[in-house]
Design an enzyme around this catalytic site. Structure first.
Site: not given
Length: 484
Positions: A332, A381-382, A407
């Site tokens: 990313h 992803p968080g 991303h």
């Protein structure tokens, strides 16, 4: 100021910054967001940066921003721009970032949540001990100069040759883990020195290694193709090219002020320093950037090897028994030459993705046979206290965003603000009350990365799903986290 940026609402999830907003804009800016996320973006200079990028020579169609957008160096984080090499298009290091090929890798296992009950904390401890992390961390893999140069040009094939994984891992890595135009001759001695001892290390800040459980399935056909089911244990790795990539970016950003002037490129922000793609300087950066991308793919491959070893030892069984299969690895922060349709004709463009993930749809020739019917896996992803997502690319992304989606959750608080907010709190204890075990190397890392510092990942993912850029497949909840 960002609040002065003119925005025209296209629909519920798309907003236009017209090129009439600012003299010198060559194209419109397009921002993907709902009202809530857009208001958060107005708190910094993110929207202004979208407009600034629209000034780049050779930019095609639009300057784009994903719903996780926030201020970055030069380009907004969450920014996407395509430039045409045949129309004096430029490459801008700020459009790729300092952590070149920072990306995410997801490993599925045959374990389920019940099998991890009472053992998660111990597993996180073992992973923390076995995977070096933090600022300046050094790995167990030591390279000679010649070996490092070979690795930089070979890409993730190097790791497979050294038995840090299996040949099939390359099938499930974006670009098969290698940018072919890499040349180690483009890497400075300082970059080589910084990189030779950092393979197999996590780094600091938002980088992590996370043990997760699948807590919801949205798209069964895609989940089945990836081997994911509710209750399934997975491991997510988020890291990039470490000191090597940082050095490559830093050297070019600092030396290109004069380069930009020499080519008569007028830009509203000196952080957008650029050079024509086909110039000697442009080619030098692109080959050095490719080395950094190859470094990052090797780094994540080596970390996955350490994860596999740790799981086998901790559970006292074989890799086949545990599964430990790579679902996919996405980048990313990267620049790539890709073929896209423009005005009905296929053209090779240079795609800048900064804090943005490739999201090719079903049937695209560059994705593995296993995913041809469902689309390329996308890993979002968080924060460490809520959830991460798996999605797949949609045709809408190819039509609108050069096959790109968001991303991550995206920061809403600076690291300084996050530290102020959490003064006197034990983030580790807060997370353990939720059943999330955390080990961190840095003293302030957990404060800087507190969940409140990030946007709502559910909201961000909902925007790209409903805008047609990518489709939700599964939601993954954290059980344990290793951070630098």
């Amino acid at each position: 100021m960002a609040s002065n940026v003119i925005l025209e609402k296209i629909d519920e999830y798309r907003w236009r910054i017209p090129k009439s907003f600012m003299k010198g804009m060559r194209v419109d800016g397009i921002v993907y967001a709902n009202e809530k996320l857009l208001n958060q973006a107005k708190s910094d200079e993110a929207l202004q940066q979208v407009a600034n990028v629209a000034h780049l020579p050779g930019i095609v169609k639009h300057s784009l921003a994903m719903p996780d957008l926030h201020w970055g160096y030069g380009f907004v984080i969450g920014g996407v721009a395509a430039t045409d090499p045949q129309a004096d298009g430029v490459v801008s290091p700020g459009g790729i970032g300092y952590d070149i090929n920072c990306g995410v890798r997801l490993i599925r296992t045959n374990l389920n949540a019940k099998q991890l009950e009472g053992r998660a904390k111990g597993l996180i401890g073992e992973l923390f001990d076995n995977v070096p992390c933090g600022v300046g961390s050094k790995g167990k893999i030591q390279l000679s100069l010649n070996e490092e140069r070979y690795m930089l040009e070979k890409g993730a094939n190097w790791a497979i040759e050294r038995e840090y994984g299996h040949p099939k891992d390359l099938q499930f890595t974006e670009a098969a883990g290698v940018l072919q135009h890499a040349s180690a001759d483009a890497a400075s001695q300082r970059a080589l020195e910084r990189g030779k001892n950092q393979l197999g290390t996590l780094g600091s800040g938002n980088h992590f290694l996370e043990v997760q459980v699948v807590d919801r399935i949205f798209y069964c056909e895609a989940a089945n193709a990836m081997g994911l089911s509710e209750g399934n244990i997975c491991v997510m790795i988020h890291t990039g090219s470490r000191g090597f990539g940082y050095q490559i970016c830093d050297e070019h950003v600092k030396s290109w002020v004069q380069v930009t002037e020499r080519y008569g490129i007028n830009l509203p922000d000196r952080q957008l320093v650029s050079a024509p793609i086909n110039s000697p300087e442009g080619q030098d950066y692109i080959t050095a950037m490719a080395c950094s991308a190859n470094y990052a793919w090797n780094n994540r491959q080596c970390i996955m090897h350490l994860v596999r070893q740790t799981f086998m030892k901790y559970f006292d069984t074989t890799e086949d028994e545990l599964g430990l299969e790579l679902v996919y690895d996405v980048s990313h922060n990267i620049g790539k030459f890709e073929k896209h349709e423009v005005d009905g004709k296929e053209r090779e463009l240079f795609i800048h993705r900064k804090g943005a993930t490739r999201a090719f749809p079903a049937g695209h020739p560059e994705i593995p046979e296993k995913y041809q019917k469902v689309g390329q896996p996308v890993l979002i992803p968080g924060d460490m206290g809520t959830a991460s997502y798996v999605l797949v690319g949609n045709p809408g992304a190819m039509a609108e965003t050069w096959g790109t989606t968001c991303h991550g959750a995206g920061r809403v608080l600076s690291r300084r603000k996050a530290i102020e907010l959490t003064k006197g709190r034990s983030i580790k204890e807060d997370l353990e009350k939720k059943g999330i075990y955390v080990r961190a190397e840095g003293k302030r890392t957990l404060q800087e990365e507190v969940p409140e510092a990030y946007k709502d990942v559910d909201e961000v993912v909902r925007v790209v799903d409903e805008a047609g850029l990518s489709r939700r497949v599964a939601r993954l909840r954290p059980i344990g986290v290793v951070k630098g």
